[in-house]
Write a protein that holds these residues in place. Structure first.
Motif, PDB file in Angstrom:
ATOM      1  N   ASN A   1      86.882  54.321  65.112  1.00 47.79           N
ATOM      2  CA  ASN A   1      87.015  53.589  64.065  1.00 47.79           C
ATOM      3  C   ASN A   1      85.726  52.524  64.032  1.00 47.79           C
ATOM      4  O   ASN A   1      84.766  52.659  64.451  1.00 47.79           O
TER       5      ASN A   1
ATOM      6  N   GLY B   1      94.027  49.751  67.279  1.00 51.61           N
ATOM      7  CA  GLY B   1      94.029  50.229  65.637  1.00 51.61           C
ATOM      8  C   GLY B   1      95.437  51.245  65.372  1.00 51.61           C
ATOM      9  O   GLY B   1      96.523  51.061  66.737  1.00 51.61           O
TER      10      GLY B   1
ATOM     11  N   ASN C   1      95.851  54.605  65.453  1.00 43.27           N
ATOM     12  CA  ASN C   1      95.154  55.713  66.338  1.00 43.27           C
ATOM     13  C   ASN C   1      95.343  55.055  67.595  1.00 43.27           C
ATOM     14  O   ASN C   1      94.602  55.855  68.670  1.00 43.27           O
TER      15      ASN C   1
ATOM     16  N   VAL D   1      90.044  48.575  67.475  1.00 51.64           N
ATOM     17  CA  VAL D   1      89.648  47.228  66.573  1.00 51.64           C
ATOM     18  C   VAL D   1      89.505  46.090  66.187  1.00 51.64           C
ATOM     19  O   VAL D   1      89.848  44.880  66.886  1.00 51.64           O
TER      20      VAL D   1
ATOM     21  N   GLU E   1      90.321  53.574  60.021  1.00 50.73           N
ATOM     22  CA  GLU E   1      90.056  54.330  61.006  1.00 50.73           C
ATOM     23  C   GLU E   1      90.294  55.614  61.049  1.00 50.73           C
ATOM     24  O   GLU E   1      90.821  55.801  59.778  1.00 50.73           O
TER      25      GLU E   1
END
Length: 175
Positions: free
Chosen positions: A74, A110, A112, A116, A125
């Motif tokens: 990210n 995030g 994923n 973040v 991402e």
């Protein structure tokens, strides 16, 4: 890749390229149940369709092995008030906090599952497409799978200092 510049020429190159303002970001990943983060100013849009970012990280950074293991990363674009966080992930101690440590009040997962920065100007991402060794750095290309953004102004790095686009820049704050 073998360098054709002498050490004097390399220093001249570094001084000259520091005249180009670059965004201040933190690249993060997750590997072996550990969060990894690194302040990076060499991030660029490579393609719009498909959306691809390029990220350059010094080959000595331990985050390289983590990104290769994870195959995802990210990118959090920082804002003017984030120079302390940028310094932390550049390896500098900030307000008693050890370098490269995540403050759970400032970071979230995030989509994923990778970290973040919650107050970032924008976040990307990415799934790892490729890694290319280029001199002192590794160039990562990442397919952008999710983005989030605000209208806030980004933090920039110019001539060794943090800056903003407004007239009220932060001269003397070294990156």
């Amino acid at each position: 890749m073998k360098s054709t510049l002498s050490s004097v020429d390399a220093r001249a190159f570094i001084r000259a390229i520091s005249c180009a303002a670059t965004p201040v970001t933190i690249v993060t990943t997750l590997a072996h149940d550990l969060r990894w983060g690194q302040t990076v100013s060499a991030v660029s849009r490579v393609s719009d369709e498909p959306a691809v970012l390029g990220v350059c990280i010094n080959r000595r950074s331990p985050i390289n092995a983590a990104i290769r293991h994870s195959a995802d990363f990210n990118v959090s674009l920082l804002g003017p008030g984030h120079h302390g966080t940028a310094d932390t992930f550049a390896g500098r101690r900030q307000a008693g906090r050890e370098p490269f440590t995540f403050d759970d009040t400032q970071w979230g997962p995030g989509r994923n599952g990778l970290p973040v920065y919650t107050d970032s100007v924008a976040s990307f991402e990415c799934g790892l497409l490729s890694v290319t060794d280029v001199g002192s750095h590794h160039l990562y290309l990442g397919e952008v799978r999710h983005v989030a953004h605000t209208d806030a102004e980004p933090l920039l790095h110019l001539r060794g200092s943090y800056r903003t686009l407004s007239a009220h820049h932060m001269e003397g704050q070294h990156a």
